[in-house]
Write an enzyme that holds these catalytic residues in place. Structure first.
Site, PDB file in Angstrom:
ATOM      1  N   HIS B 237      22.459  15.543 -26.156  1.00 55.97           N
ATOM      2  CA  HIS B 237      23.480  14.736 -25.476  1.00 55.97           C
ATOM      3  C   HIS B 237      24.341  14.094 -26.551  1.00 55.97           C
ATOM      4  O   HIS B 237      23.819  13.553 -27.530  1.00 55.97           O
ATOM      5  CB  HIS B 237      22.792  13.680 -24.613  1.00 55.97           C
ATOM      6  CG  HIS B 237      23.707  12.987 -23.647  1.00 55.97           C
ATOM      7  ND1 HIS B 237      24.698  12.132 -24.066  1.00 55.97           N
ATOM      8  CD2 HIS B 237      23.775  13.031 -22.296  1.00 55.97           C
ATOM      9  CE1 HIS B 237      25.335  11.677 -22.990  1.00 55.97           C
ATOM     10  NE2 HIS B 237      24.804  12.203 -21.910  1.00 55.97           N
ATOM     11  N   ARG B 257      32.525   7.704 -20.770  1.00 57.34           N
ATOM     12  CA  ARG B 257      33.729   8.514 -20.987  1.00 57.34           C
ATOM     13  C   ARG B 257      34.411   8.853 -19.662  1.00 57.34           C
ATOM     14  O   ARG B 257      35.632   8.852 -19.577  1.00 57.34           O
ATOM     15  CB  ARG B 257      33.370   9.774 -21.778  1.00 57.34           C
ATOM     16  CG  ARG B 257      33.144   9.479 -23.255  1.00 57.34           C
ATOM     17  CD  ARG B 257      32.560  10.682 -23.986  1.00 57.34           C
ATOM     18  NE  ARG B 257      31.150  10.881 -23.648  1.00 57.34           N
ATOM     19  CZ  ARG B 257      30.565  12.060 -23.466  1.00 57.34           C
ATOM     20  NH1 ARG B 257      31.265  13.167 -23.597  1.00 57.34           N
ATOM     21  NH2 ARG B 257      29.287  12.133 -23.179  1.00 57.34           N
TER      22      ARG B 257
END
Lengths: 259, 604
Positions: B237, B257
């Protein structure tokens, strides 16, 4: 960094005592890091329960310097200088060392009447953010059971456990009571069978909640008001008899459980 | 044979995360006797860590979304290595699985008109993730847990399964386990077993995974005769915490994000614009202005490169750090504080706010986060039939992270929670069909039980062996160094020599002290055979796949190869243990029907 001395309770159901471990520490560590290092070096069989080490699973509850906290979210540098004492939660029976038998909580969970929404309309249910937010606060609960641990009703009175759900489950009852879809009326049940009246709102549970849920103010007090209204308020009683506007029991409502 | 505590079930489910609980509900609704076994307490499974949401093309925010687009996004995100049929079923069924959670009490965040709100995530063309702030996994597991409890299901908590047990015809007959609180053994006989044991991240040093993710289901399935595929495809990740060291690897949700956060290097540059692969160029913004417009209205610009699939972003971050543009602690910056209001951040990302405030002393509403890649998820797993979750061993099923194929070479964020409930349900249905059709074992191989128990107890009596903690630490460091995010042939070969040689010997020579009751050293010793089995297959897969694709990057083979895009690598082991003979074979991908191929073509 200077070494730290940890006083950790070791033992089982037959008894035990605190043992001291002096060990190096590193910047930014939490209590659980130090426990893990003691396991990996001096005491490989030191029992502690943990999973996520991120404050999300609620497994590593303990009493640190006498205060119920999560070991993974308690930074060593936030504790006062000197020896750090780590003990298991006092309200639950000891399994070993820092691990307690929390099955009381799972037994209480089994006794909660299930959520009963009406059949789902085409395209899904409609609910509004301000309505779901009340329940969402309670659904933040990570089931660390620190609120149960600190609650005097069961911490100091073992025999109350039979008929007292405790703060963790009062927020669950409150969540269901405020759930926009639920049709199941648990107000008499939580008062008569789950000991809601025993809570004398000292707010100890709210103070220890790592999720900062307003257990007393937002859940228990409103739940007490609603439970009392359901039982004692003659106007509300009459209104219900006439208009049937409040929640009904599942059987009354003729609701089939969701599949 | 010694007598042990014994239980009989129709369906035994190993693992109590999203997939296991969903499977249990399905089997229970068919009127079967269901037992769930979990290494931890109920409700603590790794599912609880999922933050951002569950992907389902409900079209609540963008009505133009549908299963076809979701299917296409999943296949492209997986670099076309996916089992297409799993991706198809997943895209079609995920919305129903989300709606069903609401019937069981889940409270998702809402749109203005009262529908389930959906959020943007990497690799998804439309805002598609049903969510509850940044604690969606908790909502999922609590909802399923409460449903399972209300149905009166037997749950064996803190009970660790050591090994699957066969009947004399080679079918699955049950399992042997021990209670962690007492150390006493317990056997389960069942007509069908569903593996839902999750992932393998604990074999790496920096991981977002909890102690439970030791790959028990992967290993037990392999030992029992099933195949593992795509084991080389590990998702790092892009955004794990890097500081303080004690929380290195802890997950920072992609939702940061999705909600407007951007990546910056130490020069303050939004570097992701420099890393847009050809495959994604047409749909990715070229400038910061264009990217920023997209957040408010997806038709006003193209997607920001910060929201490319995770493998792309992780490699970019890795390269920035290697090129000397990293942060003081070896990560890059993730900035949302300068882009969104403090109130917005605290409402949308409450647990990220607390996580950084309490563990790192960083206020993300004002300061940038330091982040870097962390071992997060394995795309590979037990090879299953898409429709039934059945393995090649009769009576054995696998669902969730332990199953392979659904995500191909790289998983899109949000596709995991939906995977759990789509295929958990399918596994429950298929196991029930198998049982109703008369399936089940004829007997129970007690020899396998005795062997598993003898192996588990051996570390107590062995003299002069090694601490399990030392072996685990060295294994994690070696896997991190040699089989990490960027790989090469020489390091992988070195890893394999160590795994087949010294590590195998060390695991076989582990020693524990203390008693059997809640002894974490012993518990770890019983996890090591799974961890080394997984490590051996990951390394073999990584050596065999001489290309770079998704979650498998070879610096000596930096490009994807058309030839390698036509098959999975399938592992078997002889002898049924981590010490057996491991073998790898090429297993051709399923042929996609023309109508699905057309979806991928159209969308290019």
């Amino acid at each position: 960094m200077a070494d730290v001395t940890m006083r950790i309770w070791r033992g089982d159901a037959n008894g035990g005592d605190f043992q001291e471990y002096t060990i190096a520490q590193n910047e930014g560590e939490v209590v659980l890091d130090v426990i893990h290092r003691i396991q990996a070096t001096e005491a490989p069989d030191l029992a502690c329960r943990w999973n996520c080490k991120a404050g999300k699973c609620g497994s590593c509850s303990a009493e640190i310097n006498g205060k119920p906290r999560l070991m993974c979210m308690t930074r060593m540098d936030d504790l006062p200088e000197g020896t750090v004492t780590v003990a298991p939660m006092r309200t639950f029976p000891i399994i070993r060392d820092l691990v307690t038998d929390v099955s009381f909580n799972f037994a209480m969970a089994e006794r909660i009447p299930a959520v009963l929404p009406p059949p789902m309309p085409e395209g899904g249910y409609r609910m509004f953010q301000e309505d779901v937010e009340r329940g969402q606060e309670f659904r933040k609960c990570i089931e660390c059971f620190l609120c149960q641990d600190v609650c005097h009703v069961i911490r100091d009175h073992e025999d109350n456990k039979e008929h007292y759900a405790g703060p963790r489950f009062f927020i669950r009852y409150a969540e269901l009571e405020m759930h926009p879809l639920d049709t199941n009326d648990r107000r008499d049940y939580v008062r008569q069978e789950m000991g809601l009246g025993y809570c004398n709102i000292t707010k100890c549970c709210t103070e220890v909640c790592p999720e900062h849920i307003h257990i007393t103010d937002n859940a228990i007090i409103p739940l007490k008001e609603r439970a009392v209204d359901a039982h004692y308020d003659p106007i509300a009683w009459l209104g219900r008899k006439i208009r049937r506007q409040t929640k009904r029991t599942a059987a009354e409502a003729g609701v089939q459980p969701a599949p | 044979m010694t007598e042990y505590e014994h239980h009989d079930y129709d369906v035994l489910i190993i693992g109590a995360g999203g997939a296991g609980l969903r499977a249990a509900i399905e089997a229970k609704q068919r009127g079967l006797r269901v037992g769930i076994v979990t290494k931890s307490l109920l409700g603590k499974a790794h599912t609880v860590m999922a933050e951002g949401g569950m992907a389902a093309a409900m079209g609540n925010v963008y009505p133009e979304d549908n299963w076809q687009v979701h299917f296409r996004d999943t296949m492209r995100g997986g670099k076309m290595l996916n089992n297409y049929r799993m991706a198809e079923l997943h895209a079609k069924e995920a919305p129903d699985r989300v709606y069903e959670l609401e019937q069981w009490g889940a409270l998702f965040d809402r749109t203005k008109d009262g529908k389930i709100l959906q959020r943007d995530f990497g690799g998804h063309r439309y805002a598609r993730l049903a969510h509850v702030g940044d604690r969606t996994g908790l909502e999922l597991i609590r909802t399923l847990q409460q449903k399972v409890v209300s149905m009166g299901t037997d749950v064996f908590m803190e009970c660790k399964v050591l090994r699957l047990v066969h009947d004399s015809a080679g079918r699955i007959a049950g399992a042997v386990a021990y209670w962690r609180p007492t150390g006493e053994f317990v056997t389960f006989r069942a007509k069908a077993v569903i593996l839902a044991t999750g992932g393998v991240g604990k074999s790496w040093k920096f991981t977002s995974n909890s102690w439970e993710s030791t790959g028990d289901g992967h290993a037990m399935a392999l030992w029992a005769g099933a195949e593992l595929i795509d084991m080389e495809c590990i998702q790092f990740h892009p955004t794990g915490m890097v500081w303080p060291l004690s929380v290195r690897g802890l997950l920072v949700t992609e939702g940061v994000r999705g909600d407007g956060g951007v990546l910056k290097n130490s020069n303050g540059e939004r570097f992701m614009f420099n890393y847009v692969a050809d495959m994604f160029r047409a749909e990715t913004a070229e400038s910061e202005e264009e990217a920023d417009k997209w957040y408010a209205d997806h038709s006003a610009g193209r997607r920001p490169p910060d929201l490319l699939p995770r493998d792309e972003v992780a490699r970019a971050i890795n390269n920035e750090v290697k090129s000397g543009r990293g942060t003081p602690h070896g990560g890059v910056y993730l900035d949302i504080g300068s882009r969104r209001s403090a109130e917005y951040i605290r409402r949308r990302l409450p647990s990220m706010y607390h996580q950084f405030m309490e563990l790192a002393g960083v206020d993300i509403t004002r300061e940038m986060m330091e982040i870097g890649p962390t071992c997060h998820y394995i795309m590979g797993g037990v090879k299953v039939d898409a429709d039934t979750a059945a393995t090649r061993v009769e009576g054995l099923y696998a669902a969730g992270e332990v199953a392979g194929g659904m995500h191909g070479a790289n998983r899109l964020g949000g596709n995991s929670l939906s995977d759990l409930v789509v295929f958990g349900r399918r596994a429950g249905t298929a196991a029930a069909d198998y049982i109703e059709g008369g399936g089940g074992p004829v007997d129970f191989a007690t020899g396998e039980v005795d062997a598993a128990i003898a192996e588990a107890l051996a570390p107590f009596t062995r003299e002069g062996g090694e601490s399990p903690y030392d072996i685990q630490r060295d294994l994690q460091e070696m896997m991190q160094a040699n089989v990490g995010i960027i790989r090469n042939g020489a390091e992988l070969e070195d890893a394999l020599v160590q795994l087949d040689g010294t590590f195998t010997e060390r695991v076989a020579n582990v020693t524990v002290t203390g008693g059997r009751a809640y002894n974490p050293g012993w518990n770890l010793a019983t996890d090591l055979p799974s961890m080394i089995t997984v490590s051996k297959t990951v390394t073999r897969g990584a050596i065999g796949r001489e290309e770079s694709r998704g979650g498998h990057t070879r610096e000596d083979f930096p490009k994807a190869s058309a030839e390698f895009g036509t098959f999975n690598l399938a592992h078997r082991v002889s002898g049924g243990t981590y010490e057996g003979e491991f073998s790898v074979a090429r297993s051709p991908l399923l042929t996609m029907p023309d109508e699905l191929k057309a979806l991928l073509e159209e969308a290019k």
